[in-house]
Design a protein around this motif. Structure first.
Motif, PDB file in Angstrom:
ATOM      1  N   TYR A  83       0.833  -1.205   0.000  1.00  0.00           N
ATOM      2  CA  TYR A  83       0.000   0.000   0.000  1.00  0.00           C
ATOM      3  C   TYR A  83       0.867   1.255   0.000  1.00  0.00           C
ATOM      4  CZ  TYR A  83      -3.647   3.251   1.672  1.00  0.00           C
ATOM      5  OH  TYR A  83      -4.530   4.295   1.815  1.00  0.00           O
ATOM      6  N   VAL A  84       0.440   2.234  -0.811  1.00  0.00           N
ATOM      7  CA  VAL A  84       1.095   3.545  -0.851  1.00  0.00           C
ATOM      8  C   VAL A  84       0.068   4.585  -0.415  1.00  0.00           C
ATOM      9  CG1 VAL A  84       2.218   5.264  -2.318  1.00  0.00           C
ATOM     10  CG2 VAL A  84       2.685   2.818  -2.668  1.00  0.00           C
ATOM     11  N   SER A  85       0.289   5.186   0.726  1.00  0.00           N
ATOM     12  CA  SER A  85      -0.668   6.129   1.304  1.00  0.00           C
ATOM     13  C   SER A  85      -0.591   7.492   0.637  1.00  0.00           C
ATOM     14  CB  SER A  85      -0.375   6.288   2.797  1.00  0.00           C
ATOM     15  OG  SER A  85      -1.116   7.377   3.337  1.00  0.00           O
ATOM     16  N   PRO A  86      -1.752   8.136   0.391  1.00  0.00           N
ATOM     17  CA  PRO A  86      -1.717   9.488  -0.156  1.00  0.00           C
ATOM     18  C   PRO A  86      -1.119  10.501   0.822  1.00  0.00           C
ATOM     19  CG  PRO A  86      -3.965   8.880   0.414  1.00  0.00           C
ATOM     20  CD  PRO A  86      -3.132   7.640   0.545  1.00  0.00           C
ATOM     21  N   SER A  87      -0.988  10.111   2.097  1.00  0.00           N
ATOM     22  CA  SER A  87      -0.347  11.009   3.064  1.00  0.00           C
ATOM     23  C   SER A  87       1.137  11.173   2.768  1.00  0.00           C
ATOM     24  CB  SER A  87      -0.542  10.476   4.488  1.00  0.00           C
ATOM     25  OG  SER A  87       0.192   9.284   4.699  1.00  0.00           O
ATOM     26  N   TRP A  88       1.675  10.335   1.881  1.00  0.00           N
ATOM     27  CA  TRP A  88       3.066  10.455   1.454  1.00  0.00           C
ATOM     28  C   TRP A  88       3.204  11.369   0.236  1.00  0.00           C
ATOM     29  CZ3 TRP A  88       3.993   4.437   1.350  1.00  0.00           C
ATOM     30  CH2 TRP A  88       3.811   3.918   2.657  1.00  0.00           C
ATOM     31  N   TYR A  89       2.069  11.828  -0.284  1.00  0.00           N
ATOM     32  CA  TYR A  89       2.045  12.727  -1.437  1.00  0.00           C
ATOM     33  C   TYR A  89       1.910  14.177  -0.948  1.00  0.00           C
ATOM     34  CZ  TYR A  89       0.710   8.520  -4.169  1.00  0.00           C
ATOM     35  OH  TYR A  89       0.651   7.288  -4.749  1.00  0.00           O
ATOM     36  N   PRO A  90       2.003  15.136  -1.860  1.00  0.00           N
ATOM     37  CA  PRO A  90       1.784  16.539  -1.480  1.00  0.00           C
ATOM     38  C   PRO A  90       0.354  16.751  -0.975  1.00  0.00           C
ATOM     39  CG  PRO A  90       2.911  16.404  -3.591  1.00  0.00           C
ATOM     40  CD  PRO A  90       2.483  15.006  -3.259  1.00  0.00           C
ATOM     41  N   ASP A  91       0.153  17.805  -0.212  1.00  0.00           N
ATOM     42  CA  ASP A  91      -1.172  18.143   0.302  1.00  0.00           C
ATOM     43  C   ASP A  91      -2.177  18.229  -0.838  1.00  0.00           C
ATOM     44  OD1 ASP A  91      -0.133  18.274   2.808  1.00  0.00           O
ATOM     45  OD2 ASP A  91      -0.001  20.464   2.886  1.00  0.00           O
ATOM     46  N   GLY A  92      -3.372  17.733  -0.577  1.00  0.00           N
ATOM     47  CA  GLY A  92      -4.430  17.773  -1.581  1.00  0.00           C
ATOM     48  C   GLY A  92      -4.558  16.495  -2.376  1.00  0.00           C
ATOM     49  N   ASP A  93      -3.525  15.651  -2.344  1.00  0.00           N
ATOM     50  CA  ASP A  93      -3.584  14.353  -3.027  1.00  0.00           C
ATOM     51  C   ASP A  93      -4.254  13.364  -2.080  1.00  0.00           C
ATOM     52  OD1 ASP A  93      -3.070  12.738  -5.228  1.00  0.00           O
ATOM     53  OD2 ASP A  93      -0.995  13.427  -5.375  1.00  0.00           O
ATOM     54  N   LEU A  94      -5.386  12.773  -2.504  1.00  0.00           N
ATOM     55  CA  LEU A  94      -6.183  11.960  -1.595  1.00  0.00           C
ATOM     56  C   LEU A  94      -6.323  10.498  -2.007  1.00  0.00           C
ATOM     57  CD1 LEU A  94      -9.100  14.508  -1.059  1.00  0.00           C
ATOM     58  CD2 LEU A  94      -7.045  14.208   0.338  1.00  0.00           C
ATOM     59  N   VAL A  95      -5.787  10.149  -3.164  1.00  0.00           N
ATOM     60  CA  VAL A  95      -6.037   8.810  -3.706  1.00  0.00           C
ATOM     61  C   VAL A  95      -4.827   7.898  -3.486  1.00  0.00           C
ATOM     62  CG1 VAL A  95      -6.640   7.491  -5.765  1.00  0.00           C
ATOM     63  CG2 VAL A  95      -7.577   9.784  -5.436  1.00  0.00           C
ATOM     64  N   PRO A  96      -4.994   6.800  -2.735  1.00  0.00           N
ATOM     65  CA  PRO A  96      -3.888   5.867  -2.521  1.00  0.00           C
ATOM     66  C   PRO A  96      -3.690   4.964  -3.734  1.00  0.00           C
ATOM     67  CG  PRO A  96      -5.852   5.015  -1.478  1.00  0.00           C
ATOM     68  CD  PRO A  96      -6.224   6.362  -2.046  1.00  0.00           C
ATOM     69  N   THR A  97      -2.673   4.131  -3.685  1.00  0.00           N
ATOM     70  CA  THR A  97      -2.470   3.128  -4.724  1.00  0.00           C
ATOM     71  C   THR A  97      -1.786   1.923  -4.097  1.00  0.00           C
ATOM     72  OG1 THR A  97      -1.735   2.804  -7.014  1.00  0.00           O
ATOM     73  CG2 THR A  97      -0.186   3.900  -5.519  1.00  0.00           C
ATOM     74  N   TRP A  98      -1.515   0.948  -4.925  1.00  0.00           N
ATOM     75  CA  TRP A  98      -0.830  -0.269  -4.479  1.00  0.00           C
ATOM     76  C   TRP A  98       0.288  -0.533  -5.479  1.00  0.00           C
ATOM     77  CZ3 TRP A  98      -2.934  -2.711  -0.116  1.00  0.00           C
ATOM     78  CH2 TRP A  98      -2.241  -3.849   0.330  1.00  0.00           C
ATOM     79  N   ASN A  99       1.510  -0.426  -5.030  1.00  0.00           N
ATOM     80  CA  ASN A  99       2.647  -0.710  -5.899  1.00  0.00           C
ATOM     81  C   ASN A  99       2.945  -2.208  -5.881  1.00  0.00           C
ATOM     82  OD1 ASN A  99       2.918   1.929  -6.633  1.00  0.00           O
ATOM     83  ND2 ASN A  99       4.892   2.270  -5.656  1.00  0.00           N
ATOM     84  N   HIS A 100       3.468  -2.701  -6.982  1.00  0.00           N
ATOM     85  CA  HIS A 100       3.722  -4.150  -7.067  1.00  0.00           C
ATOM     86  C   HIS A 100       4.639  -4.463  -8.236  1.00  0.00           C
ATOM     87  CE1 HIS A 100       1.140  -4.953 -10.656  1.00  0.00           C
ATOM     88  NE2 HIS A 100       0.530  -3.860 -10.232  1.00  0.00           N
ATOM     89  N   VAL A 101       5.214  -5.671  -8.179  1.00  0.00           N
ATOM     90  CA  VAL A 101       5.932  -6.250  -9.315  1.00  0.00           C
ATOM     91  C   VAL A 101       5.339  -7.644  -9.510  1.00  0.00           C
ATOM     92  CG1 VAL A 101       8.165  -6.791 -10.337  1.00  0.00           C
ATOM     93  CG2 VAL A 101       8.016  -5.016  -8.575  1.00  0.00           C
ATOM     94  N   THR A 102       4.766  -7.880 -10.697  1.00  0.00           N
ATOM     95  CA  THR A 102       4.001  -9.095 -10.943  1.00  0.00           C
ATOM     96  C   THR A 102       4.242  -9.580 -12.361  1.00  0.00           C
ATOM     97  OG1 THR A 102       2.268  -8.181  -9.512  1.00  0.00           O
ATOM     98  CG2 THR A 102       1.684 -10.113 -10.833  1.00  0.00           C
ATOM     99  N   ALA A 103       4.273 -10.902 -12.551  1.00  0.00           N
ATOM    100  CA  ALA A 103       4.391 -11.471 -13.895  1.00  0.00           C
ATOM    101  C   ALA A 103       3.371 -12.582 -14.078  1.00  0.00           C
ATOM    102  CB  ALA A 103       5.801 -12.006 -14.131  1.00  0.00           C
ATOM    103  N   HIS A 104       2.737 -12.600 -15.241  1.00  0.00           N
ATOM    104  CA  HIS A 104       1.862 -13.680 -15.661  1.00  0.00           C
ATOM    105  C   HIS A 104       2.578 -14.435 -16.777  1.00  0.00           C
ATOM    106  CE1 HIS A 104      -2.106 -11.507 -14.267  1.00  0.00           C
ATOM    107  NE2 HIS A 104      -1.250 -11.735 -13.284  1.00  0.00           N
ATOM    108  N   LEU A 105       2.709 -15.738 -16.614  1.00  0.00           N
ATOM    109  CA  LEU A 105       3.422 -16.576 -17.577  1.00  0.00           C
ATOM    110  C   LEU A 105       2.462 -17.628 -18.128  1.00  0.00           C
ATOM    111  CD1 LEU A 105       6.438 -17.435 -15.224  1.00  0.00           C
ATOM    112  CD2 LEU A 105       6.210 -15.381 -16.637  1.00  0.00           C
ATOM    113  N   TRP A 106       2.466 -17.809 -19.455  1.00  0.00           N
ATOM    114  CA  TRP A 106       1.593 -18.807 -20.071  1.00  0.00           C
ATOM    115  C   TRP A 106       2.407 -19.849 -20.831  1.00  0.00           C
ATOM    116  CZ3 TRP A 106       0.122 -13.650 -19.964  1.00  0.00           C
ATOM    117  CH2 TRP A 106      -1.151 -13.361 -19.427  1.00  0.00           C
ATOM    118  N   GLY A 107       1.924 -21.072 -20.816  1.00  0.00           N
ATOM    119  CA  GLY A 107       2.548 -22.138 -21.592  1.00  0.00           C
ATOM    120  C   GLY A 107       1.818 -23.443 -21.329  1.00  0.00           C
TER     121      GLY A 107
END
Length: 205
Positions: A83-107
């Protein structure tokens, strides 16, 4: 996976690194009975730099449930995420996000012979045991471990295609990226050293 071209991870070497560091995978098959998902460790095989081949095993009767060898499967590799909190952004930014590293492999999986399967199990155990002070090996009691191995089915997946993402705040200015990374490395409720490490690796610093 959501279509986010600016987070696209297209470098085969980076996908291989992700697999090596995060070997606990999710195996998903679409069968006549519906979707089936299982979780097993995987191991990269040596091979050409531009190809990805992984080996693993399933416990019986998962090979039947998945219909392994009869069609394409999806293997999901989940790297660091958090989780990435909007409290880590400049004032007025209210929307959080979720950072990740992901891979989908098919075969389409290839079913291994019992001898190949045992060799994969042996190598997999050795790979993890090498980090402990007094490592153990299947070779210490081959009669016993070969008997146990009969309850598993080995597989090889030569990856036909992949879709990977490294969503690590590339859409944020450098000062915000630095703040997010610092917060992830701090002792707050969303501290995540592994995710911070991925961000520093991508952004530098």
């Amino acid at each position: 996976m959501r279509h986010t071209p600016h987070f696209l991870l297209a470098d085969v070497a980076e996908v291989k690194r992700l697999i090596r560091k995060n070997p606990w995978a999710t195996l998903v098959s679409h069968t006549a009975a519906g979707n089936v998902a299982s979780h097993y460790p995987v191991m990269l095989e040596d091979g050409p730099a531009d190809e990805i081949s992984i080996v693993s095993h399933v416990g019986r009767p998962d090979e039947v449930a998945h219909g392994l060898g009869s069609g394409e499967v999806l293997v999901i590799i989940q790297g660091p995420h958090g989780y990435v909190s909007p409290s880590w952004y400049p004032d007025g930014d209210l929307v959080p996000t979720w950072n990740h590293v992901t891979a989908h492999l098919w075969g389409t999986p290839e079913i291994l012979s019992p001898e190949e399967n045992y060799a994969v199990l042996e190598a997999l155990v050795d790979q993890f045991e090498q980090r402990v002070p007094r490592p153990r090996s299947l070779r210490m009691d081959e009669e016993l471990t070969r008997r146990i191995a009969r309850g598993t089915v080995g597989l090889r997946l030569r990856v036909a295609r992949f879709d990977a993402r490294a969503k690590l705040s590339q859409n944020k200015p450098a000062d915000v990226v630095a703040r997010i990374t610092d917060e992830l490395e701090a002792d707050g409720p969303y501290a995540n050293a592994a995710l911070a490490g991925e961000m520093r690796r991508l952004h530098g610093g």
